[in-house]
Design an enzyme around this catalytic site. Sequence first.
Site, PDB file in Angstrom:
ATOM      1  N   TYR A 120       0.842  -1.195   0.000  1.00 41.61           N
ATOM      2  CA  TYR A 120       0.000   0.000   0.000  1.00 41.61           C
ATOM      3  C   TYR A 120       0.874   1.240   0.000  1.00 41.61           C
ATOM      4  O   TYR A 120       2.082   1.175   0.244  1.00 41.61           O
ATOM      5  CB  TYR A 120      -0.966  -0.001   1.198  1.00 41.61           C
ATOM      6  CG  TYR A 120      -0.332   0.366   2.522  1.00 41.61           C
ATOM      7  CD1 TYR A 120       0.500  -0.522   3.195  1.00 41.61           C
ATOM      8  CD2 TYR A 120      -0.557   1.619   3.101  1.00 41.61           C
ATOM      9  CE1 TYR A 120       1.076  -0.175   4.410  1.00 41.61           C
ATOM     10  CE2 TYR A 120       0.010   1.965   4.316  1.00 41.61           C
ATOM     11  CZ  TYR A 120       0.828   1.066   4.966  1.00 41.61           C
ATOM     12  OH  TYR A 120       1.411   1.407   6.159  1.00 41.61           O
ATOM     13  N   ARG A 133       8.541   3.624  -4.624  1.00 39.69           N
ATOM     14  CA  ARG A 133       8.574   2.672  -3.507  1.00 39.69           C
ATOM     15  C   ARG A 133       7.608   1.513  -3.770  1.00 39.69           C
ATOM     16  O   ARG A 133       7.903   0.368  -3.448  1.00 39.69           O
ATOM     17  CB  ARG A 133       8.225   3.401  -2.200  1.00 39.69           C
ATOM     18  CG  ARG A 133       8.399   2.534  -0.979  1.00 39.69           C
ATOM     19  CD  ARG A 133       8.392   3.345   0.287  1.00 39.69           C
ATOM     20  NE  ARG A 133       7.109   4.019   0.493  1.00 39.69           N
ATOM     21  CZ  ARG A 133       6.904   4.971   1.400  1.00 39.69           C
ATOM     22  NH1 ARG A 133       7.900   5.368   2.174  1.00 39.69           N
ATOM     23  NH2 ARG A 133       5.723   5.532   1.526  1.00 39.69           N
ATOM     24  N   ARG A 176      -6.813 -20.714  -2.218  1.00 35.37           N
ATOM     25  CA  ARG A 176      -5.791 -20.536  -1.182  1.00 35.37           C
ATOM     26  C   ARG A 176      -4.677 -21.578  -1.266  1.00 35.37           C
ATOM     27  O   ARG A 176      -4.927 -22.772  -1.353  1.00 35.37           O
ATOM     28  CB  ARG A 176      -6.448 -20.594   0.209  1.00 35.37           C
ATOM     29  CG  ARG A 176      -5.505 -20.187   1.325  1.00 35.37           C
ATOM     30  CD  ARG A 176      -6.209 -20.153   2.678  1.00 35.37           C
ATOM     31  NE  ARG A 176      -5.300 -19.679   3.714  1.00 35.37           N
ATOM     32  CZ  ARG A 176      -4.373 -20.449   4.302  1.00 35.37           C
ATOM     33  NH1 ARG A 176      -4.254 -21.719   3.965  1.00 35.37           N
ATOM     34  NH2 ARG A 176      -3.566 -19.937   5.224  1.00 35.37           N
ATOM     35  N   HIS A 207      -0.095 -21.307  -0.284  1.00 34.33           N
ATOM     36  CA  HIS A 207       0.913 -20.304   0.082  1.00 34.33           C
ATOM     37  C   HIS A 207       1.759 -19.829  -1.103  1.00 34.33           C
ATOM     38  O   HIS A 207       2.002 -18.639  -1.251  1.00 34.33           O
ATOM     39  CB  HIS A 207       1.819 -20.837   1.193  1.00 34.33           C
ATOM     40  CG  HIS A 207       1.138 -20.875   2.521  1.00 34.33           C
ATOM     41  ND1 HIS A 207       0.093 -21.728   2.795  1.00 34.33           N
ATOM     42  CD2 HIS A 207       1.326 -20.146   3.648  1.00 34.33           C
ATOM     43  CE1 HIS A 207      -0.330 -21.524   4.027  1.00 34.33           C
ATOM     44  NE2 HIS A 207       0.401 -20.571   4.566  1.00 34.33           N
ATOM     45  N   LYS A 243       6.437  -1.792   1.816  1.00 36.32           N
ATOM     46  CA  LYS A 243       5.265  -1.272   2.529  1.00 36.32           C
ATOM     47  C   LYS A 243       4.118  -2.264   2.346  1.00 36.32           C
ATOM     48  O   LYS A 243       3.146  -1.984   1.631  1.00 36.32           O
ATOM     49  CB  LYS A 243       4.916   0.130   1.996  1.00 36.32           C
ATOM     50  CG  LYS A 243       4.103   0.970   2.973  1.00 36.32           C
ATOM     51  CD  LYS A 243       4.165   2.421   2.564  1.00 36.32           C
ATOM     52  CE  LYS A 243       3.221   3.317   3.337  1.00 36.32           C
ATOM     53  NZ  LYS A 243       3.308   3.261   4.781  1.00 36.32           N
ATOM     54  N   GLU A 262      12.039   3.120  14.084  1.00 33.63           N
ATOM     55  CA  GLU A 262      11.005   3.968  13.486  1.00 33.63           C
ATOM     56  C   GLU A 262       9.708   3.760  14.255  1.00 33.63           C
ATOM     57  O   GLU A 262       9.634   2.919  15.151  1.00 33.63           O
ATOM     58  CB  GLU A 262      10.808   3.635  11.998  1.00 33.63           C
ATOM     59  CG  GLU A 262      10.270   2.235  11.749  1.00 33.63           C
ATOM     60  CD  GLU A 262       9.934   1.964  10.277  1.00 33.63           C
ATOM     61  OE1 GLU A 262       9.735   2.917   9.502  1.00 33.63           O
ATOM     62  OE2 GLU A 262       9.861   0.771   9.913  1.00 33.63           O
ATOM     63  N   LEU A 270      11.057   1.441   6.955  1.00 30.82           N
ATOM     64  CA  LEU A 270      10.500   1.915   5.691  1.00 30.82           C
ATOM     65  C   LEU A 270      11.318   3.140   5.267  1.00 30.82           C
ATOM     66  O   LEU A 270      11.587   4.017   6.095  1.00 30.82           O
ATOM     67  CB  LEU A 270       9.029   2.303   5.865  1.00 30.82           C
ATOM     68  CG  LEU A 270       8.367   2.654   4.539  1.00 30.82           C
ATOM     69  CD1 LEU A 270       8.060   1.386   3.738  1.00 30.82           C
ATOM     70  CD2 LEU A 270       7.088   3.435   4.750  1.00 30.82           C
TER      71      LEU A 270
HETATM   72  N1  PDD Z   1       2.936   5.340   6.944  1.00 33.14           N
HETATM   73  N2  PDD Z   1       7.532   4.044   8.678  1.00 33.14           N
HETATM   74  C1  PDD Z   1       6.398   3.340   8.615  1.00 33.14           C
HETATM   75  C2  PDD Z   1       6.349   1.997   9.272  1.00 33.14           C
HETATM   76  C3  PDD Z   1       5.276   3.877   7.937  1.00 33.14           C
HETATM   77  O1  PDD Z   1       4.150   3.158   7.847  1.00 33.14           O
HETATM   78  C4  PDD Z   1       5.364   5.174   7.351  1.00 33.14           C
HETATM   79  C5  PDD Z   1       4.218   5.805   6.616  1.00 33.14           C
HETATM   80  C6  PDD Z   1       6.583   5.875   7.462  1.00 33.14           C
HETATM   81  C7  PDD Z   1       6.772   7.231   6.858  1.00 33.14           C
HETATM   82  O2  PDD Z   1       6.904   7.149   5.463  1.00 33.14           O
HETATM   83  P1  PDD Z   1       6.456   8.336   4.504  1.00 33.14           P
HETATM   84  O3  PDD Z   1       7.238   9.527   4.890  1.00 33.14           O
HETATM   85  O4  PDD Z   1       6.813   7.840   3.158  1.00 33.14           O
HETATM   86  O5  PDD Z   1       4.984   8.514   4.693  1.00 33.14           O
HETATM   87  C8  PDD Z   1       7.646   5.272   8.120  1.00 33.14           C
HETATM   88  C9  PDD Z   1       1.742   5.776   6.279  1.00 33.14           C
HETATM   89  C10 PDD Z   1       1.567   7.236   6.247  1.00 33.14           C
HETATM   90  C11 PDD Z   1       0.543   5.022   6.875  1.00 33.14           C
HETATM   91  O6  PDD Z   1       0.723   3.838   7.158  1.00 33.14           O
HETATM   92  O7  PDD Z   1      -0.521   5.611   7.037  1.00 33.14           O
END
Ligand code: PDD
Length: 286
Positions: free
Chosen positions: A31, A50, A98, A100, A147, A179, A203
């Site tokens: 996502y 990304r 389904r 894996h 992501k 993070e 991320l």
């Molecule tokens: N999340 N780290 C994680 C685990 C994240 O899910 C996000 C962003 C970031 C920041 O990344 P960016 O600057 O590219 O938004 C870091 C989004 C906003 C969300 O899950 O809603």
Amino acid sequence: MIAYFNGTYLPREEISISPDDRGFLFADGLYEVIRAYNGRLFKTGGHINRLNHGAAHLNLGIRDFSYLSEVARQLLEKNGLTADATIYFQVTRGAAPRGHAFPEPSPEPTVFASASPFDPAPTRLNMEKGIGVILVPDQRWARCDMKTVGLTANVLANQQAKEKGAKEALFVRDGVILEGTHSNFMAVMDNCLVTAPASNYILHGITRKLVLALCAENDIPHREAPVFATDLPGLTEAFITGTTTEITPVTAVDGSPVGSGLPGPVTRKLQKAFAARIEEDCGKQA
Ligand code: PDD
């Protein structure tokens, strides 16, 4: 609201997703969240790159999602979103019985995108006053650079923060503050901004990258290096970065103040530079 689903624009409530979708069954998908200011998309290219990175690593049937920037623009237009908004993209390997391993033949990937109005007021308040966060052990997998929609550990950690009256939880692995559940983390110590290196354990945030570039442009000393939980008493400032959190000062960790307990000068300088960049790219904010 009008959304986008597998090549078609249609009312969101008319979209139905198969119970065999691998996003639903296995979190086998990715996502992105993109921010729009004044009805104009911010840093779309970074988000698409990304997504492409994740799609290549997951071996999805589509590897180039550059067409989604036009989809995002269309969604803003079709929904009359001329002010603050977010765009959400989700892509999965598709629907198949389904099992894996990757299904054979490969299903068509599921591609969904939606737009929502975004209320900037809560973020602005947090950016002004700062937030408290908690530290939690990092129980995620070791490919946090993708992501993926597999967010169970993030959900549980964020809920834990909420129950403790904090706004974000920071993941700690081997003593390193990596993070947040939906944000990157940066600290200022010995007059240098420090943030975890862009490894497989975080991320690679679009906002993080921009903030590092703004440090370079504004002569703010910075380096990508681990920030240890044991460094906390020596920090003079800390903040989180993200698409929806922008640059939000962290003024307390587990109830103990960071530095003076107020947003610091480096944070303020970067917030100003960040706002100027938004204005350059998307026009003046209301
Ligand atoms: N999340 N780290 C994680 C685990 C994240 O899910 C996000 C962003 C970031 C920041 O990344 P960016 O600057 O590219 O938004 C870091 C989004 C906003 C969300 O899950 O809603």
